[in-house]
Design an enzyme around this catalytic site. Structure first.
Site, short mmCIF file in Angstrom:
data_model
loop_
_atom_site.label_atom_id
_atom_site.label_comp_id
_atom_site.label_asym_id
_atom_site.label_seq_id
_atom_site.Cartn_x
_atom_site.Cartn_y
_atom_site.Cartn_z
N GLU A 161 -11.82 -22.60 18.00
CA GLU A 161 -11.72 -20.47 19.00
C GLU A 161 -10.74 -20.86 19.21
OE1 GLU A 161 -14.98 -19.54 20.41
OE2 GLU A 161 -16.15 -19.14 19.16
N GLU A 210 -19.22 -20.44 12.99
CA GLU A 210 -20.27 -19.69 13.93
C GLU A 210 -20.32 -18.15 13.68
OE1 GLU A 210 -19.18 -20.13 17.82
OE2 GLU A 210 -18.91 -22.44 17.88
#
Length: 341
Positions: A161, A210
């Site tokens: 991220e 994810e």
């Protein structure tokens, strides 16, 4: 729908590690993860070893395998393993080597997220980061856990991220990513739906690192819930649109032990509405629904990874996607309805 978050992946590659007679070769292209020459789609699930006890690991891993998973993904927890500088703890439920061996004994692959996911561009930090990550890699090598050694680790992730914060650092952000995630780097997607995501290299596999099956539980708020049908739709739609690797976050969430939690005002449970619940019990209908989906996807695995694709739109966001294996003539089809009414 959440905006997808971008992560980065490195393929565990034999150029970095020694080979042996039991070596597993791991390669990739835009349509498959290629393991020992076999073209695969990979269905993975996150199970964090410190968030359950070592006695629970074999049962949770077995439920993941019975549920149709190919791989288990886990972070490596720098804060827990090095509570004080160069003082390490790998005991009890921090024995990640034992956990990875349990995964291997169950016949599953490992996706290892080494981290450390702390972002600062200075010499002191980078030296400490290198010391810790080198220690983790060496421990895995000594235990023979990387794929080229015959071990279960087929993928390793060094950053997660970073796309959320990279722009705030300007040129230093670009320098950091080049330092910590050099080629061959694969950018990936996190979120609830990643079917529209495309990797920045057309030769890279499309990876959903994810898939959030739930969310954090905050004090005083309603327990987060994502239906089994919506999770399954996001997975099926991802593979319909060329996905190669999909990972549930979480597959088993567990518990934050001690005086820890997932963040401010978040309870110690890290259940995440996952297929096995906090205690390792099956969360139905989610576990069974996803198991059936995995079985269906695996029927079409060879066609999905070897075939040509055609699509047809029927209106009202109804799409038919057909994969055809030109060698055998076999077809595998997805019929999806993205209309939300």
């Amino acid at each position: 729908m959440s905006n997808p978050r971008i992560g980065t992946f490195l393929i565990a590659c034999s150029a970095l590690l020694w080979a042996c007679s039991l070596a597993t070769t791991v390669q990739y292209d835009a349509n498959a993860i290629i393991i020992n020459g076999e073209r695969r789609i990979i269905i993975s699930g996150a199970i964090h070893y410190p968030r359950s006890t070592s006695q629970m690991w074999p049962d949770i891993i077995k439920k993941a395998k019975d549920g149709g998973l190919d791989a288990i993904e886990t972070y490596v927890f720098w804060d827990l393993h090095e509570p004080a500088r160069h003082q390490y703890d790998f005991s009890g439920n921090l024995d990640f080597i034992k956990f990875l061996k349990n995964v291997q004994e169950a016949g599953l692959y490992v996706v290892l997220r080494i981290g450390p996911y702390l972002r600062i561009d200075n010499a002191v930090y980078k030296e400490e980061m290198e010391t810790f990550t080198t220690k983790i890699v060496n421990m895995c090598k000594e235990a023979g856990l990387f794929a080229p050694q015959g071990g279960p680790i087929i993928l390793a992730q060094i950053e997660n991220e970073y796309g959320d914060v990279m722009s705030h650092y300007g040129e230093a952000g670009n320098t950091y990513i080049k330092c910590n995630a050099p080629a061959p780097m694969i950018n990936t997607c996190n979120g609830y739906y990643c079917d529209n995501f495309e990797p920045n290299n057309p030769k890279s596999p499309k990876m959903f690192t994810e898939n959030w099956v739930g969310w954090f539980q905050k004090w005083g708020e309603r327990k987060p819930h994502r239906t089994a049908e919506d999770v399954a739709f996001s997975v099926a739609r991802f593979f319909q649109r060329g996905g190669v690797f999909q990972n549930y976050y979480m597959y088993h969430g567990g518990t934050n032990f001690g005086r820890t939690a997932g963040g401010p005002y978040i309870i110690t449970a890290y259940e995440y509405d996952a297929p096995p619940d906090e205690y390792g019990n099956l969360n139905q209908p989610k576990w069974g629904h996803l198991k059936d989906l995995h079985a269906a996807l695996k029927i079409g695995e060879k066609t999905l990874t070897n075939g040509t694709v055609t699509g047809k739109q029927y209106g009202n966001l109804v799409y038919l996607t057909t994969y055809t294996n030109n060698g055998t003539g076999e077809k595998f089809c997805f019929l999806s309805n993205s209309h939300n009414s």
